[in-house]
Design a protein around this motif. Structure first.
Motif, PDB file in Angstrom:
ATOM      1  N   GLY B  45       0.823  -1.201   0.000  1.00 24.37           N
ATOM      2  CA  GLY B  45       0.000   0.000   0.000  1.00 24.37           C
ATOM      3  C   GLY B  45       0.852   1.244   0.000  1.00 24.37           C
ATOM      4  O   GLY B  45       2.080   1.184  -0.092  1.00 24.37           O
ATOM      5  N   SER B  46       0.212   2.425   0.136  1.00 17.96           N
ATOM      6  CA  SER B  46       0.998   3.662   0.152  1.00 17.96           C
ATOM      7  C   SER B  46       1.572   3.948   1.525  1.00 17.96           C
ATOM      8  O   SER B  46       2.371   4.855   1.689  1.00 17.96           O
ATOM      9  CB  SER B  46       0.193   4.844  -0.382  1.00 17.96           C
ATOM     10  N   LYS B  47       1.142   3.182   2.513  1.00 23.30           N
ATOM     11  CA  LYS B  47       1.879   3.139   3.764  1.00 23.30           C
ATOM     12  C   LYS B  47       1.592   1.816   4.452  1.00 23.30           C
ATOM     13  O   LYS B  47       0.644   1.125   4.083  1.00 23.30           O
ATOM     14  CB  LYS B  47       1.519   4.320   4.660  1.00 23.30           C
ATOM     15  N   PHE B  48       2.379   1.458   5.431  1.00 24.66           N
ATOM     16  CA  PHE B  48       2.134   0.242   6.186  1.00 24.66           C
ATOM     17  C   PHE B  48       0.980   0.457   7.142  1.00 24.66           C
ATOM     18  O   PHE B  48       0.840   1.521   7.731  1.00 24.66           O
ATOM     19  CB  PHE B  48       3.364  -0.148   7.013  1.00 24.66           C
ATOM     20  N   SER B  49       0.156  -0.573   7.309  1.00 19.49           N
ATOM     21  CA  SER B  49      -0.811  -0.529   8.402  1.00 19.49           C
ATOM     22  C   SER B  49      -0.034  -0.707   9.696  1.00 19.49           C
ATOM     23  O   SER B  49       1.125  -1.160   9.680  1.00 19.49           O
ATOM     24  CB  SER B  49      -1.837  -1.658   8.247  1.00 19.49           C
ATOM     25  N   SER B  50      -0.663  -0.350  10.823  1.00 20.13           N
ATOM     26  CA  SER B  50       0.106  -0.482  12.068  1.00 20.13           C
ATOM     27  C   SER B  50       0.359  -1.955  12.388  1.00 20.13           C
ATOM     28  O   SER B  50       1.390  -2.293  12.982  1.00 20.13           O
ATOM     29  CB  SER B  50      -0.578   0.246  13.229  1.00 20.13           C
ATOM     30  N   SER B  51      -0.519  -2.854  11.930  1.00 21.22           N
ATOM     31  CA  SER B  51      -0.245  -4.267  12.200  1.00 21.22           C
ATOM     32  C   SER B  51       0.934  -4.766  11.356  1.00 21.22           C
ATOM     33  O   SER B  51       1.715  -5.605  11.805  1.00 21.22           O
ATOM     34  CB  SER B  51      -1.488  -5.133  11.986  1.00 21.22           C
ATOM     35  N   GLU B  52       1.087  -4.218  10.142  1.00 17.60           N
ATOM     36  CA  GLU B  52       2.227  -4.593   9.312  1.00 17.60           C
ATOM     37  C   GLU B  52       3.533  -4.103   9.921  1.00 17.60           C
ATOM     38  O   GLU B  52       4.513  -4.862  10.017  1.00 17.60           O
ATOM     39  CB  GLU B  52       2.076  -4.049   7.884  1.00 17.60           C
ATOM     40  N   SER B  53       3.563  -2.854  10.374  1.00 13.79           N
ATOM     41  CA  SER B  53       4.836  -2.357  10.913  1.00 13.79           C
ATOM     42  C   SER B  53       5.155  -3.015  12.249  1.00 13.79           C
ATOM     43  O   SER B  53       6.317  -3.315  12.530  1.00 13.79           O
ATOM     44  CB  SER B  53       4.885  -0.830  11.014  1.00 13.79           C
ATOM     45  N   THR B  54       4.124  -3.296  13.054  1.00 10.01           N
ATOM     46  CA  THR B  54       4.358  -4.019  14.299  1.00 10.01           C
ATOM     47  C   THR B  54       4.885  -5.414  14.004  1.00 10.01           C
ATOM     48  O   THR B  54       5.810  -5.895  14.670  1.00 10.01           O
ATOM     49  CB  THR B  54       3.044  -4.130  15.113  1.00 10.01           C
ATOM     50  N   CYS B  55       4.286  -6.063  13.009  1.00  4.81           N
ATOM     51  CA  CYS B  55       4.720  -7.413  12.628  1.00  4.81           C
ATOM     52  C   CYS B  55       6.195  -7.410  12.226  1.00  4.81           C
ATOM     53  O   CYS B  55       6.969  -8.260  12.666  1.00  4.81           O
ATOM     54  CB  CYS B  55       3.862  -7.933  11.474  1.00  4.81           C
ATOM     55  N   LEU B  56       6.601  -6.429  11.424  1.00  3.17           N
ATOM     56  CA  LEU B  56       8.002  -6.354  10.975  1.00  3.17           C
ATOM     57  C   LEU B  56       8.940  -6.213  12.169  1.00  3.17           C
ATOM     58  O   LEU B  56       9.971  -6.886  12.260  1.00  3.17           O
ATOM     59  CB  LEU B  56       8.190  -5.177  10.017  1.00  3.17           C
ATOM     60  N   SER B  57       8.580  -5.325  13.076  1.00  5.78           N
ATOM     61  CA  SER B  57       9.405  -5.068  14.249  1.00  5.78           C
ATOM     62  C   SER B  57       9.478  -6.311  15.148  1.00  5.78           C
ATOM     63  O   SER B  57      10.566  -6.735  15.563  1.00  5.78           O
ATOM     64  CB  SER B  57       8.828  -3.868  14.990  1.00  5.78           C
ATOM     65  N   ASN B  58       8.319  -6.911  15.409  1.00  8.99           N
ATOM     66  CA  ASN B  58       8.282  -8.122  16.228  1.00  8.99           C
ATOM     67  C   ASN B  58       9.073  -9.251  15.584  1.00  8.99           C
ATOM     68  O   ASN B  58       9.805  -9.975  16.260  1.00  8.99           O
ATOM     69  CB  ASN B  58       6.833  -8.605  16.419  1.00  8.99           C
ATOM     70  N   CYS B  59       8.892  -9.393  14.287  1.00  6.83           N
ATOM     71  CA  CYS B  59       9.559 -10.458  13.545  1.00  6.83           C
ATOM     72  C   CYS B  59      11.070 -10.396  13.748  1.00  6.83           C
ATOM     73  O   CYS B  59      11.716 -11.404  14.051  1.00  6.83           O
ATOM     74  CB  CYS B  59       9.213 -10.327  12.062  1.00  6.83           C
ATOM     75  N   ALA B  60      11.638  -9.203  13.600  1.00  4.14           N
ATOM     76  CA  ALA B  60      13.087  -9.056  13.738  1.00  4.14           C
ATOM     77  C   ALA B  60      13.527  -9.446  15.148  1.00  4.14           C
ATOM     78  O   ALA B  60      14.501 -10.178  15.341  1.00  4.14           O
ATOM     79  CB  ALA B  60      13.509  -7.624  13.427  1.00  4.14           C
ATOM     80  N   LYS B  61      12.783  -8.963  16.144  1.00  4.23           N
ATOM     81  CA  LYS B  61      13.168  -9.248  17.532  1.00  4.23           C
ATOM     82  C   LYS B  61      13.005 -10.724  17.881  1.00  4.23           C
ATOM     83  O   LYS B  61      13.861 -11.306  18.565  1.00  4.23           O
ATOM     84  CB  LYS B  61      12.339  -8.386  18.483  1.00  4.23           C
ATOM     85  N   ARG B  62      11.949 -11.335  17.421  1.00  2.00           N
ATOM     86  CA  ARG B  62      11.721 -12.760  17.728  1.00  2.00           C
ATOM     87  C   ARG B  62      12.751 -13.639  17.018  1.00  2.00           C
ATOM     88  O   ARG B  62      13.123 -14.694  17.518  1.00  2.00           O
ATOM     89  CB  ARG B  62      10.309 -13.213  17.358  1.00  2.00           C
ATOM     90  N   TYR B  63      13.191 -13.204  15.861  1.00  2.00           N
ATOM     91  CA  TYR B  63      14.223 -13.950  15.155  1.00  2.00           C
ATOM     92  C   TYR B  63      15.509 -13.966  15.976  1.00  2.00           C
ATOM     93  O   TYR B  63      16.182 -14.991  16.083  1.00  2.00           O
ATOM     94  CB  TYR B  63      14.470 -13.326  13.774  1.00  2.00           C
ATOM     95  N   VAL B  64      15.829 -12.815  16.564  1.00  2.00           N
ATOM     96  CA  VAL B  64      17.009 -12.729  17.437  1.00  2.00           C
ATOM     97  C   VAL B  64      16.835 -13.629  18.654  1.00  2.00           C
ATOM     98  O   VAL B  64      17.748 -14.373  19.038  1.00  2.00           O
ATOM     99  CB  VAL B  64      17.259 -11.266  17.862  1.00  2.00           C
ATOM    100  N   ASP B  65      15.650 -13.586  19.283  1.00  2.00           N
ATOM    101  CA  ASP B  65      15.375 -14.461  20.433  1.00  2.00           C
ATOM    102  C   ASP B  65      15.566 -15.919  20.050  1.00  2.00           C
ATOM    103  O   ASP B  65      16.163 -16.710  20.783  1.00  2.00           O
ATOM    104  CB  ASP B  65      13.928 -14.285  20.920  1.00  2.00           C
ATOM    105  N   MET B  66      15.038 -16.278  18.880  1.00  2.00           N
ATOM    106  CA  MET B  66      15.123 -17.648  18.415  1.00  2.00           C
ATOM    107  C   MET B  66      16.585 -18.069  18.231  1.00  2.00           C
ATOM    108  O   MET B  66      16.983 -19.172  18.607  1.00  2.00           O
ATOM    109  CB  MET B  66      14.383 -17.806  17.093  1.00  2.00           C
ATOM    110  N   THR B  67      17.377 -17.173  17.675  1.00  2.00           N
ATOM    111  CA  THR B  67      18.797 -17.459  17.461  1.00  2.00           C
ATOM    112  C   THR B  67      19.493 -17.754  18.779  1.00  2.00           C
ATOM    113  O   THR B  67      20.311 -18.675  18.867  1.00  2.00           O
ATOM    114  CB  THR B  67      19.487 -16.267  16.765  1.00  2.00           C
ATOM    115  N   ARG B  68      19.132 -16.986  19.805  1.00  2.00           N
ATOM    116  CA  ARG B  68      19.710 -17.202  21.123  1.00  2.00           C
ATOM    117  C   ARG B  68      19.397 -18.610  21.629  1.00  2.00           C
ATOM    118  O   ARG B  68      20.251 -19.323  22.140  1.00  2.00           O
ATOM    119  CB  ARG B  68      19.131 -16.174  22.094  1.00  2.00           C
TER     120      ARG B  68
END
Lengths: 87, 78
Positions: B45-68
């Motif tokens: 879309g022409s901008k991210f919905s708040s659920s999309e941007s939250t998902c992106l942010s959460n995704c990155a952090k959970r990936y790091v947690d998973m790596t640990r």
């Protein structure tokens, strides 16, 4: 003096430390930018060109523009999630 | 002494820094790719919905947690 001109001092054939570091960083940044572009190409083709026609439609073109903007934005979101925002 | 040339210690330190930066860039690239696939399911879309941007942010952090978890699991194996 930019990274690509010879040092004005003396007849040294070695690049100065600063010229070397600048050129190194520029080339590394260029390689990274090319890789980034390639990734965006792949993602946006997948998202926007679902049925390739004989030319790009208007909606495909605007989808691509939005896709590029969003992917760049996503890179920022991920980067801040990992490293925090600069203060 | 020509102090505009680099000694090998300086070179090593410079290359180490650049290597670190390149590795961090690599992590961001990879996570952006993975999280984009996970989170941006429809047409951009022409901008991210708040659920999309939250998902992106959460995704990155959970990936790091998973790596640990993966790393510590590996280390606890014989």
């Amino acid at each position: 003096m930019d990274a690509f001109s010879s040092p004005s001092s003396g007849s040294s054939s070695q690049p100065s430390a600063e010229a070397f570091m600048d050129q190194f960083k520029v080339q590394l940044a260029q390689a990274h930018a090319e890789e980034f572009l390639e990734t965006i190409r792949g993602k946006c083709f997948d998202k926007c060109i679902t049925k390739p026609g004989t030319s790009l439609s208007g909606s495909e073109s605007s989808c691509i523009s939005r896709c590029v903007d969003r992917y760049i934005e996503a890179t920022g979101i991920v980067s801040r999630a990992l490293f925090g925002s600069p203060r | 002494m020509d102090n505009s040339s680099m000694n090998s210690q300086e070179l090593e330190r410079f290359l180490d820094q650049e290597k670190q930066k390149a590795m961090l860039n690599e992590v961001v690239s990879k996570l952006t790719s993975v999280c984009w696939d996970k989170c941006i399911t429809g047409s951009p879309g022409s901008k991210f919905s708040s659920s999309e941007s939250t998902c992106l942010s959460n995704c990155a952090k959970r990936y790091v947690d998973m790596t640990r978890i993966i790393v510590s699991r590996f280390q606890s194996m014989g």
